[in-house]
Design a protein around this motif. Structure first.
Motif, short mmCIF file in Angstrom:
data_model
loop_
_atom_site.label_atom_id
_atom_site.label_comp_id
_atom_site.label_asym_id
_atom_site.label_seq_id
_atom_site.Cartn_x
_atom_site.Cartn_y
_atom_site.Cartn_z
N LEU A 148 0.82 -1.21 0.00
CA LEU A 148 0.00 0.00 0.00
C LEU A 148 0.86 1.26 0.00
O LEU A 148 0.49 2.28 -0.60
CB LEU A 148 -0.92 -0.01 1.22
N GLN A 149 2.00 1.20 0.68
CA GLN A 149 2.91 2.34 0.76
C GLN A 149 3.80 2.43 -0.47
O GLN A 149 4.59 3.36 -0.61
CB GLN A 149 3.76 2.23 2.03
N GLU A 150 3.66 1.43 -1.38
CA GLU A 150 4.44 1.36 -2.61
C GLU A 150 5.94 1.21 -2.33
O GLU A 150 6.78 1.65 -3.11
CB GLU A 150 4.18 2.58 -3.51
N LEU A 151 6.26 0.59 -1.19
CA LEU A 151 7.64 0.23 -0.91
C LEU A 151 8.05 -0.97 -1.76
O LEU A 151 9.22 -1.15 -2.07
CB LEU A 151 7.84 -0.08 0.57
N ILE A 152 7.06 -1.82 -2.07
CA ILE A 152 7.23 -2.89 -3.05
C ILE A 152 6.08 -2.78 -4.04
O ILE A 152 5.09 -2.09 -3.78
CB ILE A 152 7.25 -4.29 -2.39
N GLY A 153 6.21 -3.43 -5.17
CA GLY A 153 5.20 -3.31 -6.22
C GLY A 153 3.82 -3.78 -5.77
O GLY A 153 3.70 -4.76 -5.02
N GLY A 154 2.80 -3.06 -6.23
CA GLY A 154 1.44 -3.44 -5.87
C GLY A 154 0.91 -4.62 -6.67
O GLY A 154 -0.06 -5.25 -6.28
N ARG A 155 1.58 -4.92 -7.79
CA ARG A 155 1.17 -6.07 -8.60
C ARG A 155 1.52 -7.39 -7.91
O ARG A 155 2.42 -7.43 -7.08
CB ARG A 155 1.86 -6.02 -9.96
N PRO A 156 0.81 -8.46 -8.24
CA PRO A 156 1.14 -9.76 -7.63
C PRO A 156 2.57 -10.18 -7.93
O PRO A 156 3.07 -9.99 -9.04
CB PRO A 156 0.14 -10.71 -8.31
N PHE A 200 5.50 -17.80 5.95
CA PHE A 200 4.24 -18.04 5.25
C PHE A 200 3.44 -16.75 5.12
O PHE A 200 2.82 -16.50 4.08
CB PHE A 200 3.41 -19.09 5.99
N GLY A 201 3.44 -15.91 6.17
CA GLY A 201 2.71 -14.65 6.10
C GLY A 201 3.21 -13.77 4.97
O GLY A 201 2.42 -13.14 4.26
N VAL A 202 4.54 -13.75 4.77
CA VAL A 202 5.12 -12.97 3.67
C VAL A 202 4.70 -13.55 2.33
O VAL A 202 4.23 -12.83 1.43
CB VAL A 202 6.66 -12.95 3.79
N LEU A 203 4.88 -14.87 2.17
CA LEU A 203 4.55 -15.52 0.90
C LEU A 203 3.05 -15.50 0.63
O LEU A 203 2.61 -15.53 -0.53
CB LEU A 203 5.04 -16.96 0.93
N PHE A 204 2.26 -15.42 1.67
CA PHE A 204 0.81 -15.44 1.57
C PHE A 204 0.28 -14.16 0.90
O PHE A 204 -0.66 -14.20 0.10
CB PHE A 204 0.23 -15.59 2.98
N VAL A 205 0.90 -13.02 1.20
CA VAL A 205 0.39 -11.74 0.71
C VAL A 205 1.09 -11.29 -0.57
O VAL A 205 0.51 -10.55 -1.37
CB VAL A 205 0.52 -10.66 1.81
N LEU A 206 2.32 -11.72 -0.81
CA LEU A 206 3.06 -11.28 -1.99
C LEU A 206 2.30 -11.49 -3.30
O LEU A 206 2.31 -10.61 -4.17
CB LEU A 206 4.42 -11.99 -2.06
N PRO A 207 1.62 -12.63 -3.52
CA PRO A 207 0.95 -12.83 -4.80
C PRO A 207 -0.42 -12.17 -4.91
O PRO A 207 -1.14 -12.41 -5.87
CB PRO A 207 0.82 -14.36 -4.89
N ILE A 208 -0.77 -11.34 -3.96
CA ILE A 208 -2.09 -10.68 -3.98
C ILE A 208 -1.91 -9.26 -4.48
O ILE A 208 -1.07 -8.51 -3.98
CB ILE A 208 -2.73 -10.69 -2.58
N GLY A 209 -2.71 -8.89 -5.49
CA GLY A 209 -2.59 -7.57 -6.10
C GLY A 209 -3.19 -6.48 -5.24
O GLY A 209 -3.98 -6.72 -4.34
N GLY A 210 -2.80 -5.24 -5.54
CA GLY A 210 -3.26 -4.10 -4.77
C GLY A 210 -4.77 -3.92 -4.80
O GLY A 210 -5.36 -3.41 -3.83
N ALA A 211 -5.41 -4.32 -5.90
CA ALA A 211 -6.86 -4.16 -5.99
C ALA A 211 -7.60 -5.04 -4.99
O ALA A 211 -8.76 -4.77 -4.66
CB ALA A 211 -7.33 -4.50 -7.42
N ASP A 212 -6.94 -6.09 -4.52
CA ASP A 212 -7.57 -7.01 -3.56
C ASP A 212 -7.21 -6.69 -2.12
O ASP A 212 -7.56 -7.44 -1.21
CB ASP A 212 -7.16 -8.46 -3.87
N MET A 213 -6.54 -5.58 -1.90
CA MET A 213 -6.12 -5.23 -0.54
C MET A 213 -7.30 -5.08 0.44
O MET A 213 -7.16 -5.41 1.61
CB MET A 213 -5.29 -3.95 -0.54
N PRO A 214 -8.48 -4.56 0.01
CA PRO A 214 -9.59 -4.50 0.97
C PRO A 214 -9.93 -5.87 1.56
O PRO A 214 -10.18 -6.00 2.76
CB PRO A 214 -10.76 -3.96 0.13
N VAL A 215 -9.91 -6.90 0.71
CA VAL A 215 -10.21 -8.25 1.18
C VAL A 215 -9.10 -8.77 2.09
O VAL A 215 -9.36 -9.36 3.14
CB VAL A 215 -10.42 -9.21 -0.01
N VAL A 216 -7.86 -8.52 1.68
CA VAL A 216 -6.72 -9.02 2.46
C VAL A 216 -6.67 -8.37 3.83
O VAL A 216 -6.43 -9.04 4.85
CB VAL A 216 -5.40 -8.76 1.69
N ILE A 217 -6.89 -7.06 3.89
CA ILE A 217 -6.86 -6.36 5.17
C ILE A 217 -7.95 -6.91 6.09
O ILE A 217 -7.73 -7.12 7.29
CB ILE A 217 -7.03 -4.84 4.96
#
Length: 467
Positions: A148-156, A200-217
């Motif tokens: 979300l902070q764009e420290l890493i890419g928002g794409r999966p 696992f927490g890191v690997l779990f969220v990395l493949p999720i795109g920015g558009a799906d952040m509402p669901v992930v949060i």
């Protein structure tokens, strides 16, 4: 060992009951934009009662550490509340959510260390769950914050065999938890469990795109609630158990609602790498049927707005990035002075967290009754003179209704294409997170006002004043 509640602590038990009631009422009030502020106050009062009640328990020691920790936490909270912009609220929510999960994991580690592995069956199960779920929530929330902070890419971010590797890491952590429950007392086993859960927490969220952040949060919030509830069993703390379950239940329900709003399953959100850039996706608008994109000017838009009877503003992430909410409100007030009815169409997944658009517009003092949810505003579009789309992309794409090959097919959208005139404010023709073109831009009633949303709205205000 952290003190536990004595069965004879009737006064503390009563205070905890008051706390639980406050939390339940807070959730009830937060379900309404008009009562959300009251819900925050009620929840805050309940938390103060819970903290004070806990500090009154017999056996509480290390007051210096408690005071120092409370001071640090208070400073962070005050600074965050006053200095973090509303556009950055999703990042703040993700970060605070991660802190909650991390705290649960630390309590589990501390309790296991103090007991030297000699725990009864129920506490050790709770300890394992608290460490496992809390660590996943902690690491996942930090990655969500970074995206979300764009420290890493928002794409999966994906790699071959990722799901298999993730499953191996997760079940490895679960296997270590089972070993602990079976009687293994070595503390390194718990530390290894935490390390695998963090991975696992890191690997779990990395493949999720920015558009799906509402669901992930929402999902990570549910995880933190479950971890907190498990910690409550570890500490024999009733209020922590109930509060954690409330957060877990509400977060799970919100996750399901968010996924439903996108017409996708939770598994597809988590494992589908939605939003991954595909070769050629969004390269350009289709014009094989002769339709073209038409640009407009602030002066032309101002004329339409000034002589309209009803205008519907459709906010999206572009408005949040440009921090244009205050200017949008100023434009709406100017139109309302001329007798124009101005409403705001809120899509459930617009922005980067549940209720993101509501929060931004509330900060700009937009009246609560002007905020209309999707089901309520969609019947209004055929009677709308101008729909002003500010940075919303995929949630306004008509392809969701009829194009079975589209990745957003079946997703409920805002019916802006049914308005008499549609003005779309965008920086460029780049596609949204779905990576596809928006058919709305080719509709004959649609014109594009290119530029930064804030600058464009300021120009509109000036043009309307001269109209």
């Amino acid at each position: 060992m952290i003190a536990v509640i004595s069965p004879s602590s009737n006064a503390i038990g009563l205070l905890y009951l008051v706390t639980i009631v406050c939390f339940i009422l807070a959730l009830r009030f937060l379900s309404s934009p008009k009562l959300a502020r009251r819900g925050n106050w009620v929840g805050g009062v309940g938390m103060i009662i819970a903290i004070v009640s806990t500090l009154l328990l017999d056996g509480i020691g290390n007051w210096v550490l408690i005071v120092v920790a409370a001071a640090i936490g208070s400073v962070v909270g005050v600074v965050g509340a006053r200095r973090v912009k509303m556009t950055a609220m999703p990042q703040m929510v993700a970060l605070f959510n991660g802190v909650g999960g991390g705290a649960a994991a630390l309590v589990a580690i501390a309790e296991f260390h103090v007991a030297n592995g000699n725990l009864d069956t129920t506490p050790v199960v709770s300890t394992v769950l608290s460490a496992l779920i809390g660590s996943i929530s902690f690491a996942g929330s930090l990655i969500a914050f970074a995206k979300l902070q764009e420290l890493i890419g928002g794409r999966p971010i994906t790699f071959p065999g990722q799901n298999i590797f993730n499953a191996a890491v997760f079940f490895g952590a679960v296997g270590l938890g089972i070993a602990l429950i079976a009687g293994v007392e070595d503390q390194w086993v718990l530390w290894l469990l935490v390390a695998l859960a963090v991975l696992f927490g890191v690997l779990f969220v990395l493949p999720i795109g920015g558009a799906d952040m509402p669901v992930v949060i929402s999902l990570l919030n549910a995880f933190t609630g479950l971890a907190a509830s498990a910690t409550g069993f570890v500490l024999s703390n009733t209020v922590l158990i109930v509060a954690g379950m409330l957060v877990g239940a509400s977060g799970t329900l919100l996750t399901l609602l968010m996924a439903k709003a996108m017409n996708r399953s939770v598994s597809n959100v988590l494992f589908g790498a939605f939003g991954k850039v595909q070769a050629g996706a969004g390269a350009g608008m289709r014009t094989d049927d002769g339709r073209t994109v038409r640009a407009t000017t602030p002066e032309d838009v101002a004329v339409q707005l000034s002589f309209a009877n009803k205008v519907v503003v459709v906010p999206g992430y572009g408005m949040a990035v440009a921090q244009a909410q205050h200017d949008v409100r100023a434009l709406a007030e100017l139109l309302e002075e001329r007798g124009v009815d101005v409403l705001y169409a809120i899509h459930p997944v617009a922005g980067r967290m549940p209720g993101h658009m509501n929060v931004l517009l509330a900060e700009a003092n937009v009246p609560y009754d002007a905020l209309k949810e999707m089901d309520e505003i969609n019947p209004e579009f055929p009677q709308t003179d101008v729909a002003l789309v500010i940075g919303a992309n995929d949630v306004t794409n008509p392809a969701a209704r009829h194009d079975t090959s589209s990745p957003i097919y079946g997703m409920p959208i805002l019916d802006v294409d049914k308005a008499h005139s549609v003005i779309v404010m965008k920086r460029s023709m780049n596609p949204g997170f779905a990576g596809i073109d928006n058919e709305l831009y080719l509709e004959p009633q649609t014109t594009m006002l290119f530029g930064d949303a804030k600058d464009s709205v300021v120009k509109l205000i000036a043009a309307v004043k001269q109209t």
